[in-house]
Design a protein around this motif. Structure first.
Motif, PDB file in Angstrom:
ATOM      1  N   ARG A 208       0.824  -1.214  -0.148  1.00 49.58           N
ATOM      2  CA  ARG A 208       0.001   0.084  -0.026  1.00 49.58           C
ATOM      3  C   ARG A 208       0.925   1.117  -0.033  1.00 49.58           C
ATOM      4  NH1 ARG A 208      -5.411  -0.717   2.641  1.00 49.58           N
ATOM      5  NH2 ARG A 208      -5.843  -2.797   2.449  1.00 49.58           N
ATOM      6  N   PRO A 209       0.120   2.462  -0.497  1.00 50.77           N
ATOM      7  CA  PRO A 209      -0.912   2.581  -0.822  1.00 50.77           C
ATOM      8  C   PRO A 209      -1.177   2.394  -2.558  1.00 50.77           C
ATOM      9  CG  PRO A 209       0.284   4.627  -0.849  1.00 50.77           C
ATOM     10  CD  PRO A 209       1.213   3.530  -0.432  1.00 50.77           C
ATOM     11  N   ILE A 210      -0.151   2.083  -3.198  1.00 47.93           N
ATOM     12  CA  ILE A 210      -0.361   1.825  -4.686  1.00 47.93           C
ATOM     13  C   ILE A 210      -1.052   0.815  -4.995  1.00 47.93           C
ATOM     14  CG2 ILE A 210       1.116   1.329  -6.751  1.00 47.93           C
ATOM     15  CD1 ILE A 210       3.418   2.889  -5.747  1.00 47.93           C
ATOM     16  N   TYR A 215      -8.859   4.339  -4.071  1.00 47.60           N
ATOM     17  CA  TYR A 215      -8.971   5.592  -3.873  1.00 47.60           C
ATOM     18  C   TYR A 215     -10.826   5.766  -4.341  1.00 47.60           C
ATOM     19  CZ  TYR A 215      -8.005  10.840  -4.148  1.00 47.60           C
ATOM     20  OH  TYR A 215      -7.760  11.796  -4.076  1.00 47.60           O
ATOM     21  N   TYR A 251      -3.585  -2.401  -8.821  1.00 49.26           N
ATOM     22  CA  TYR A 251      -2.966  -1.306  -8.284  1.00 49.26           C
ATOM     23  C   TYR A 251      -3.939   0.108  -8.782  1.00 49.26           C
ATOM     24  CZ  TYR A 251      -1.390  -1.249 -13.410  1.00 49.26           C
ATOM     25  OH  TYR A 251      -1.310  -1.154 -14.682  1.00 49.26           O
ATOM     26  N   GLN A 255      -3.036   6.433  -7.101  1.00 43.47           N
ATOM     27  CA  GLN A 255      -2.084   6.122  -5.961  1.00 43.47           C
ATOM     28  C   GLN A 255      -0.677   6.216  -6.399  1.00 43.47           C
ATOM     29  OE1 GLN A 255      -3.161   6.714  -3.142  1.00 43.47           O
ATOM     30  NE2 GLN A 255      -4.893   5.617  -2.393  1.00 43.47           N
ATOM     31  N   LEU A 258       0.228   9.809  -6.953  1.00 44.66           N
ATOM     32  CA  LEU A 258       0.455  10.585  -5.887  1.00 44.66           C
ATOM     33  C   LEU A 258       1.706  10.008  -5.132  1.00 44.66           C
ATOM     34  CD1 LEU A 258      -3.039  10.489  -4.316  1.00 44.66           C
ATOM     35  CD2 LEU A 258      -1.968  12.529  -5.433  1.00 44.66           C
ATOM     36  N   ALA A 259       2.182   8.814  -5.507  1.00 47.81           N
ATOM     37  CA  ALA A 259       3.241   8.060  -4.628  1.00 47.81           C
ATOM     38  C   ALA A 259       4.555   8.614  -5.409  1.00 47.81           C
ATOM     39  CB  ALA A 259       3.221   6.985  -4.527  1.00 47.81           C
ATOM     40  N   LEU A 260       4.565   8.313  -6.899  1.00 44.51           N
ATOM     41  CA  LEU A 260       5.811   8.438  -7.540  1.00 44.51           C
ATOM     42  C   LEU A 260       5.981   9.643  -8.517  1.00 44.51           C
ATOM     43  CD1 LEU A 260       5.973   4.751  -8.663  1.00 44.51           C
ATOM     44  CD2 LEU A 260       7.177   5.744  -6.500  1.00 44.51           C
TER      45      LEU A 260
END
Length: 534
Positions: A208-210, A215, A251, A255, A258-260
């Motif tokens: 998580r969160p990917i 979402y 996946y 997310q 937002l993460a990468l």
């Protein structure tokens, strides 16, 4: 037996004679005589009923050499028992597959006081059968499902494909509205077989969160809602990958972004490289990706970047089933007939995703011909504003002006309009399509190369208007040329198609979750080939 009847008749005459003489001796008048006769008749009737309710048993025992002849059986003379026996003609045929048990003789109760409880059989050569209860019906669906469970995954898919090709013809259905569908018979049969057959394996790999973290809010919520409902589904999900027909890569592109994504870098390489490494890990750890080169694997993405995140892995881009809101044929990534167009839904209240759905005004209370309000990004919206911003019959705004919104909100505008304009933005997809359906406003879609959601089964011409981008200058003319009767039909169809575009916290039949899953299932069937056909 005749002697018995004669004896009874003589007894009756004697009793009648004695009764008459008794009445004469008592000097009874006519009234008393009539009354006595009536009472006698009633008493006789009651005695007659009493005799009928008590069967007469006649026994004859002439035992010799220890055997018993048919005439030596106890006979129970009870009239109703005659109708419980069905005689079988000698030439009747009983199928070997029949569930009815054929009796060679009728069991007759033993003598009173027979402590062994034996049941004696007559030597009557005629075969008889007791009237059986109706056989318990066997469900064709259950039998078919049991057969499907004996097949391998690929055999089951091939079988389903053949069954759909020979779907029984139906014109009406209690749960489906036929005018909405290209072929309701095909959709109905395909959906039934999906429910009986489809099993999906969800990879547990990924943090998580990917991964595994849906979402659920905003315009990208469709990918999250599908993930949430798929992971919580006990009917379609299997923990045994050997039994799976499809494999889900769980996946979220939202997310992932937002993460990468590095802000202002304008580079998706961190995202594409991450997914490339993830798929390579899946292919190395499990045999299932390499078995089909990813053609039975799928992922779901509503973020605009969904198609572009696949470019670093050739098989992910070309073979896997991509379920995308950005279903744009012009990019060369989305493949019609293999990939799936995902409806873009704006969810403001995750706990109540159906909030504000429905409640559109009647046609007589829709004075606005067409309505649009939104940002001016992309190539289509500026042209729309240029031609129609000052038209009195159509309300086309850059954004809904504050003073206008005070009098009538965005939602009220949609509910008060006959047509709702749904132009593409930066990408071909738009949440306004589903919003229009929610508020019973006929959507007018302006987005070349956009593959409409569920287009493999739904007939969009029944409840929407699709206008090429080049015809924006003729927009009003096109809408006014639609006959009132046709518009009324489309408006009714919009109401009827609503249920296919709604997320439910607990999925129900034919809702948005099941329609998306059906599109994945249906397109997968279209891709497989029967090796015996070549």
């Amino acid at each position: 037996m005749q002697k018995k009847h004669r004896s009874r008749n003589s007894q009756s005459l004697f009793l009648m004679k004695e009764l008459f003489l008794w009445c004469v001796r008592l000097r009874m008048n006519s009234r008393k005589l009539i009354f006595a006769g009536a009472m006698t008749t009633v008493a006789a009737a009651l005695l007659h009923l009493w005799f009928l309710s008590h069967p007469l048993t006649v026994s004859s025992y002439n035992s010799s050499n220890g055997s018993m002849q048919p005439s030596q059986l106890s006979e129970t003379l009870q009239e109703p028992r005659i109708y419980r026996i069905q005689h079988l003609p000698a030439n009747s045929i009983i199928s070997q597959n029949s569930s009815i048990e054929v009796m060679q003789s009728v069991p007759v109760e033993g003598r009173a006081g027979d402590s062994n409880g034996k049941r004696w059989k007559t030597d009557d050569k005629s075969k008889v059968i007791p009237t059986p209860p109706p056989p318990s019906p066997r469900s064709p669906t259950l039998s078919l499902q049991r057969y499907i469970w004996t097949l391998t995954p690929i055999e089951a898919l091939l079988f389903a494909k053949k069954e759909i090709d020979h779907a029984p013809i139906i014109t009406e259905d209690a749960e489906l509205y036929a005018p909405l569908f290209r072929n309701i018979s095909v959709f109905k049969r395909s959906y039934e077989l999906m429910e009986m057959t489809l099993r999906v394996y969800i990879y547990s790999n990924g943090k998580r969160p990917i991964f595994h973290h849906p979402y659920l809010r905003g315009i990208y919520a469709s990918e999250g809602w599908f993930m949430k409902l798929m992971r919580g589904n006990k009917h379609f999900v299997t923990e045994d990958p050997e039994k799976a027909h499809l494999f889900y890569l769980p996946y979220s592109v939202r997310q992932l972004q937002l993460a990468l994504y590095v802000p202002n870098s304008h580079s998706m390489k961190p995202l594409t490289n991450f997914l490339r490494d993830y798929v390579n890990m899946i292919a190395a750890k499990y045999p299932f990706w390499n078995r089909t080169h990813g053609s039975d694997h799928f992922f779901v993405a509503c973020h605009d970047w969904g198609p572009y995140t696949t470019v670093a892995h050739t098989e992910l881009k070309e073979n896997a089933i991509k379920v995308l809101c950005n279903a744009d044929l012009s990019e060369g990534i989305f493949v019609a007939g293999k990939d799936v167009s995902l409806p873009e839904t704006t969810i403001k209240f995750p706990k109540k995703p159906q909030r504000h759905i429905g409640g559109g005004n009647r046609v007589s209370q829709r004075p606005i011909l067409a309505f649009f309000a939104g940002y001016m990004h992309g190539r289509v919206r500026p042209i729309l504003l240029k031609y129609w911003k000052d038209d009195e019959d159509m309300k086309i705004y850059r954004r809904l002006p504050h003073l206008v919104s005070k009098e009538m909100s965005y939602i009220q505008h949609m509910k008060s309009s006959r047509y709702c304009i749904c132009p593409m933005g930066y990408e071909v997809n738009s949440p306004r399509i589903v919003e229009a359906i929610y508020y019973e406003c006929v959507p007018v879609i302006i987005a070349d190369n956009f593959v409409l959601p569920f287009g493999e089964v739904l007939d969009w011409s029944a409840f929407s208007v699709v206008i090429p981008e080049k015809d924006i200058p003729k927009l009003k003319e096109i809408l006014l040329a639609i006959p009132l009767r046709k518009y009324l039909e489309m408006q009714v169809n919009v109401k009827m198609v609503q249920k296919h575009f709604v997320w439910h916290p607990v999925p129900i039949k034919y809702d948005l979750f099941h329609m998306v899953l059906h599109s994945i299932w249906f397109n997968r069937l279209n891709q497989i080939q029967d090796p015996q056909s070549h």
